[in-house]
Design an enzyme around this catalytic site. Structure first.
Site, short mmCIF file in Angstrom:
data_model
loop_
_atom_site.label_atom_id
_atom_site.label_comp_id
_atom_site.label_asym_id
_atom_site.label_seq_id
_atom_site.Cartn_x
_atom_site.Cartn_y
_atom_site.Cartn_z
N PRO A 138 -0.68 1.99 11.06
CA PRO A 138 -0.66 0.82 10.18
C PRO A 138 -1.88 -0.10 10.27
O PRO A 138 -1.79 -1.26 10.68
CB PRO A 138 0.62 0.10 10.62
CG PRO A 138 0.72 0.42 12.07
CD PRO A 138 0.23 1.84 12.19
N CYS A 139 -3.01 0.38 9.81
CA CYS A 139 -4.22 -0.43 9.80
C CYS A 139 -4.10 -1.62 8.85
O CYS A 139 -4.82 -2.61 8.98
CB CYS A 139 -5.45 0.41 9.49
SG CYS A 139 -5.33 1.39 8.00
#
Length: 172
Positions: A138-139
């Site tokens: 989850p950047c």
């Protein structure tokens, strides 16, 4: 990382609220996931390759099932295996991203501190940019120190905003 034989890969396209999302997997896990190949420039050619790898195809179906649940607010974490490789620093950053709870954000500085490199804020941004498995790693949960949405695939901050909005509306 060992080279993956072409017949051990499968790819597919998932319709999302933000457009087509492409996933490539080996029999060991997801190796690439993004919108139209622009989040990971170096792997774009993989997103169009079609093979008949049975185990890889099962990974794609697993990833699609979990991603579909995520996009409608019914999934807050992923169990599909991910197989990525990078520098030791990149891998440390990606591991730190996986620790950010659903619906929460961290600053680039927070991630730099988490990986033991407090002065490496820009390097964290570059590692984030090198993430080839968007959403699952989850950047999008990494924001600027001021709380501003910055740095998602260059000019695609609207994707980050959309993903964070999905997460804000889901009560866990």
């Amino acid at each position: 990382m060992a080279r993956i034989a072409e017949d051990d890969l499968a790819s597919g396209e998932l319709s999302t609220p933000f457009g087509p999302f492409y996933v490539v997997a080996s029999r060991d896990g997801v190796i690439h996931a993004d919108w139209n190949g622009f989040l990971a420039k170096g792997a774009g050619e993989l997103s169009t390759r079609q093979t008949n790898g049975g185990q890889a195809r099962a990974m794609i179906e697993w990833a699609f099932a979990e991603l579909e649940e995520y996009f409608v607010g019914k999934r807050v974490s992923f169990t599909v295996p991910v197989r990525v490789s990078g520098t030791p620093f990149q891998e440390a950053v990606w591991a730190a991203l996986m620790e950010i709870p659903y619906g929460e954000t961290r600053s680039y500085r927070d991630i730099a501190l988490a990986v033991g490199s407090p002065k490496a804020v820009r390097a964290v941004g570059q590692a984030n940019r090198a993430n080839r498995v968007a959403v699952i790693i989850p950047c999008h949960r990494v924001i600027g120190q001021s709380g501003k949405l910055v740095g998602y695939a260059g000019s695609a901050v609207h994707l980050k905003a959309g993903l964070l909005e999905i997460e804000r509306t889901v009560k866990i």
